[in-house]
Design a protein around this motif. Structure first.
Motif, PDB file in Angstrom:
ATOM      1  N   LYS A   3       8.568 -43.528 -18.215  1.00  0.00           N
ATOM      2  CA  LYS A   3       7.628 -42.571 -18.799  1.00  0.00           C
ATOM      3  C   LYS A   3       6.612 -43.269 -19.696  1.00  0.00           C
ATOM      4  CE  LYS A   3      10.688 -38.576 -18.741  1.00  0.00           C
ATOM      5  NZ  LYS A   3      11.365 -37.564 -19.563  1.00  0.00           N
ATOM      6  N   SER A   4       7.093 -44.148 -20.553  1.00  0.00           N
ATOM      7  CA  SER A   4       6.156 -44.817 -21.466  1.00  0.00           C
ATOM      8  C   SER A   4       5.239 -45.769 -20.708  1.00  0.00           C
ATOM      9  CB  SER A   4       6.908 -45.561 -22.562  1.00  0.00           C
ATOM     10  OG  SER A   4       7.693 -46.603 -22.020  1.00  0.00           O
ATOM     11  N   LEU A   5       5.758 -46.417 -19.683  1.00  0.00           N
ATOM     12  CA  LEU A   5       4.925 -47.321 -18.890  1.00  0.00           C
ATOM     13  C   LEU A   5       3.851 -46.544 -18.134  1.00  0.00           C
ATOM     14  CD1 LEU A   5       4.296 -50.148 -17.817  1.00  0.00           C
ATOM     15  CD2 LEU A   5       6.007 -49.765 -16.049  1.00  0.00           C
ATOM     16  N   ASN A   6       4.229 -45.441 -17.540  1.00  0.00           N
ATOM     17  CA  ASN A   6       3.240 -44.632 -16.826  1.00  0.00           C
ATOM     18  C   ASN A   6       2.185 -44.071 -17.776  1.00  0.00           C
ATOM     19  OD1 ASN A   6       4.249 -45.040 -14.261  1.00  0.00           O
ATOM     20  ND2 ASN A   6       5.668 -43.321 -14.401  1.00  0.00           N
ATOM     21  N   TYR A   7       2.588 -43.691 -18.974  1.00  0.00           N
ATOM     22  CA  TYR A   7       1.608 -43.216 -19.948  1.00  0.00           C
ATOM     23  C   TYR A   7       0.660 -44.353 -20.323  1.00  0.00           C
ATOM     24  CZ  TYR A   7      -0.538 -40.895 -23.879  1.00  0.00           C
ATOM     25  OH  TYR A   7      -1.465 -40.337 -24.722  1.00  0.00           O
ATOM     26  N   ALA A   8       1.211 -45.547 -20.519  1.00  0.00           N
ATOM     27  CA  ALA A   8       0.369 -46.704 -20.880  1.00  0.00           C
ATOM     28  C   ALA A   8      -0.604 -47.039 -19.751  1.00  0.00           C
ATOM     29  CB  ALA A   8       1.245 -47.902 -21.208  1.00  0.00           C
TER      30      ALA A   8
END
Length: 159
Positions: A3-8
């Protein structure tokens, strides 16, 4: 991580920064694909570079959080991928890892102490078993069932 990688990846930051964040995420996950090697031309014993120990993964998580925090654009609405939540997760993992390391060290010390008592003394378990077997042999037929039972116990000297 996902999730955090996709947001980044959705942020308006440089491609290099996105790649660095993705590479740090791969280190944490262990997503690196093994390199294809020719067994005839390479050495068989090499140093592992997987960085998959818990301590390495925790350190990589800290670097990942630092990379995300360096971009003011990273401000997700989801609580679980916000910088504060990720930092809380990191500190929790550090605390748990330290507890495991201290418990593991205590176990290693306890086993070493046990081995010193059982095997490295003048009166050790190996010598005691030899003496018991000799005594049971001396009893003759009366000690035969006990001797047969104790012979089944396997004791080996450590080196």
């Amino acid at each position: 991580m996902t999730k955090s990688l996709n947001y980044a990846k959705s942020l308006d930051i440089s491609i290099t920064d996105k790649e660095n964040i993705a590479n740090q995420a791969k280190k944490i996950r262990g997503d690196q694909k093994p390199k294809s090697v020719n067994p005839e031309t390479t050495e068989t014993d090499g140093i592992s570079t997987s960085q998959m120990s818990y301590d390495s993964r925790i350190a990589n998580l800290d670097a990942y959080i630092t990379q995300l925090a360096s971009h003011p654009e990273y401000a997700p609405n989801e609580t679980e991928i916000q910088i504060a939540s990720l930092q809380t997760l990191h500190s929790s993992l550090v605390t748990l890892s330290q507890a495991v390391n201290s418990a593991g060290n205590a176990l290693i010390t306890a086993r070493a102490n046990r081995n010193n008592i059982l095997y490295n003394n003048e009166v050790n378990v190996i010598q005691l078993i030899k003496d018991i077997k000799a005594y049971l042999k001396s009893l003759g037929d009366a000690g035969k069932p006990y001797y047969n039972a104790i012979v089944k116990l396997q004791f080996k000297e450590t080196k």
